[in-house]
Write an enzyme that holds these catalytic residues in place. Sequence first.
Site, mmCIF file in Angstrom:
data_model
loop_
_atom_site.group_PDB
_atom_site.id
_atom_site.type_symbol
_atom_site.label_atom_id
_atom_site.label_comp_id
_atom_site.label_asym_id
_atom_site.label_seq_id
_atom_site.Cartn_x
_atom_site.Cartn_y
_atom_site.Cartn_z
ATOM 1 N N GLN A 72 59.108 -57.265 6.053
ATOM 2 C CA GLN A 72 57.658 -57.363 5.857
ATOM 3 C C GLN A 72 57.179 -58.797 6.063
ATOM 4 O O GLN A 72 56.206 -59.044 6.787
ATOM 5 C CB GLN A 72 57.295 -56.902 4.440
ATOM 6 C CG GLN A 72 55.824 -57.044 4.108
ATOM 7 C CD GLN A 72 54.959 -56.010 4.797
ATOM 8 O OE1 GLN A 72 55.236 -54.824 4.714
ATOM 9 N NE2 GLN A 72 53.911 -56.444 5.495
ATOM 10 N N CYS A 107 51.017 -56.381 1.616
ATOM 11 C CA CYS A 107 52.037 -55.593 2.334
ATOM 12 C C CYS A 107 51.762 -54.096 2.272
ATOM 13 O O CYS A 107 52.259 -53.349 3.107
ATOM 14 C CB CYS A 107 53.421 -55.911 1.787
ATOM 15 S SG CYS A 107 53.646 -55.459 0.052
ATOM 16 N N HIS A 156 62.104 -58.839 0.630
ATOM 17 C CA HIS A 156 61.544 -57.879 1.606
ATOM 18 C C HIS A 156 61.353 -58.638 2.932
ATOM 19 O O HIS A 156 60.238 -58.910 3.361
ATOM 20 C CB HIS A 156 60.222 -57.327 1.083
ATOM 21 C CG HIS A 156 59.739 -56.098 1.799
ATOM 22 N ND1 HIS A 156 60.447 -55.482 2.822
ATOM 23 C CD2 HIS A 156 58.606 -55.359 1.642
ATOM 24 C CE1 HIS A 156 59.770 -54.429 3.251
ATOM 25 N NE2 HIS A 156 58.662 -54.332 2.560
ATOM 26 N N ARG A 208 67.166 -49.560 2.363
ATOM 27 C CA ARG A 208 66.241 -49.936 1.280
ATOM 28 C C ARG A 208 66.861 -49.487 -0.034
ATOM 29 O O ARG A 208 67.231 -48.327 -0.175
ATOM 30 C CB ARG A 208 64.872 -49.285 1.472
ATOM 31 C CG ARG A 208 63.979 -49.416 0.245
ATOM 32 C CD ARG A 208 62.558 -48.975 0.476
ATOM 33 N NE ARG A 208 61.832 -49.935 1.289
ATOM 34 C CZ ARG A 208 60.504 -49.968 1.391
ATOM 35 N NH1 ARG A 208 59.764 -49.105 0.710
ATOM 36 N NH2 ARG A 208 59.906 -50.856 2.151
ATOM 37 N N ASP A 245 50.262 -58.616 -4.079
ATOM 38 C CA ASP A 245 51.053 -57.380 -4.047
ATOM 39 C C ASP A 245 50.824 -56.675 -5.378
ATOM 40 O O ASP A 245 50.233 -57.256 -6.301
ATOM 41 C CB ASP A 245 52.539 -57.749 -3.855
ATOM 42 C CG ASP A 245 53.440 -56.549 -3.581
ATOM 43 O OD1 ASP A 245 52.916 -55.436 -3.361
ATOM 44 O OD2 ASP A 245 54.682 -56.722 -3.606
ATOM 45 N N ARG A 264 54.663 -54.533 11.881
ATOM 46 C CA ARG A 264 56.013 -54.211 11.403
ATOM 47 C C ARG A 264 56.824 -53.575 12.534
ATOM 48 O O ARG A 264 58.010 -53.872 12.715
ATOM 49 C CB ARG A 264 55.945 -53.212 10.230
ATOM 50 C CG ARG A 264 55.260 -53.696 8.973
ATOM 51 C CD ARG A 264 56.103 -54.666 8.208
ATOM 52 N NE ARG A 264 57.408 -54.145 7.862
ATOM 53 C CZ ARG A 264 57.672 -53.373 6.800
ATOM 54 N NH1 ARG A 264 56.712 -53.056 5.966
ATOM 55 N NH2 ARG A 264 58.918 -52.955 6.557
HETATM 56 N N1 NVA Z 1 56.784 -55.345 -4.309
HETATM 57 C C1 NVA Z 1 56.635 -53.995 -3.828
HETATM 58 C C2 NVA Z 1 56.583 -53.991 -2.336
HETATM 59 C C3 NVA Z 1 56.401 -52.618 -1.723
HETATM 60 C C4 NVA Z 1 56.390 -52.648 -0.232
HETATM 61 C C5 NVA Z 1 57.763 -53.127 -4.345
HETATM 62 O O1 NVA Z 1 58.905 -53.580 -4.333
HETATM 63 O O2 NVA Z 1 57.501 -52.006 -4.795
HETATM 64 N N1 CP Z 2 55.032 -52.522 2.943
HETATM 65 C C1 CP Z 2 56.007 -51.613 2.869
HETATM 66 O O1 CP Z 2 57.181 -51.925 2.949
HETATM 67 O O2 CP Z 2 55.559 -50.345 2.728
HETATM 68 P P1 CP Z 2 56.445 -49.033 2.449
HETATM 69 O O3 CP Z 2 56.955 -49.133 1.025
HETATM 70 O O4 CP Z 2 55.495 -47.895 2.655
HETATM 71 O O5 CP Z 2 57.577 -49.017 3.417
#
Ligand code: NVA
Ligand code: CP
Length: 306
Positions: A130, A258, A127, A100, A218, A286
């Site tokens: 997800q 998500c 992502h 990540r 989101d 997930r």
């Molecule tokens: N769009 C959000 C998703 C988190 C799972 C982010 O990138 O912070």
């Molecule tokens: N939805 C998701 O990816 O959550 P986290 O940021 O907690 O991993």
Amino acid sequence: MEHRDFLAITDLSREEIQTIFSRARLHQESGPQAVLPGRSVVLLFEKASTRTRVSFEVGVARMGGHPVVLTPAGSQIARGEPLQDTARVLSGYCDCIVMRTFGHERVQEMAHWADVPVINALTDLLHPCQVLADCFTLQGRFGSLKGKRVAWIGDGNNMANSWINAASLLDFELALACPAGYEPDAGVMDAARAGGAKIILVRDPAEAVQGALAVNTDVWASMGQEEEARLRMEAFRDYAVTKSLMDRAAGEAVFMHCLPAHRGEEVTEEVLESGRSIIWEQAKNRLYVQEAVMAFLLQQREEMHI
Ligand code: NVA
Ligand code: CP
């Protein structure tokens, strides 16, 4: 060594997605299959995570493997060791790298140099883990998604971009309502449309949810955008998912997010906690889908070397 990566949903074919879903269903119904004995998976997180980190770590353990969690601060990465070196070193110890990070090019660079499959656990652009799990959740509820409408309300962010990728492979219609200046990535959208995907981009959330069987949203400021939060709050003011917006969707429509969610911003508490909300099911799935993705990539690698 030759291998496949999972950096985007479009790295998979239609058939491969269904193969992964079949295995995920098996893990969901009958428990994990021990397909990783003696194998190790590095989980490298350069951004915060609850669900992704825990579901991957637990998933590797459930399949008989060993997860190793790495963060920049606790490794040589924050001290400047290049990814091209880290990738090759890690490849000597482990069988898969889950990463990540911020820029998508960082996960691409890791995949370029690594000798083992690399899984994108979220970048600023995509992502895929997800959204693949979300499609599994929807398919489990509604059967084939072909020709059905999924709505996306709010920011054209990494989640929205992955939904666009998914629409091109699962043949559903994706209607996105985004404010001006916050549209999804143009390259992702153009590629999906060129491949025949039905992607509808509008400004009005009420128009996007018309006939939709799932309404997604989101946060308005993603990780790394904290300084823009105030500006974004203003830009997205009319994009909250409320009960009255849900009532405009199809009768059986579900609400998806998500997580983490900001109650009272992109979604009301009423919708988030309603019977239409499937957020906990999404989060749980997930685990099964990621287990299936890891099993698939490791099996592919073995077949490439027979
Ligand atoms: N769009 C959000 C998703 C988190 C799972 C982010 O990138 O912070
Ligand atoms: N939805 C998701 O990816 O959550 P986290 O940021 O907690 O991993």
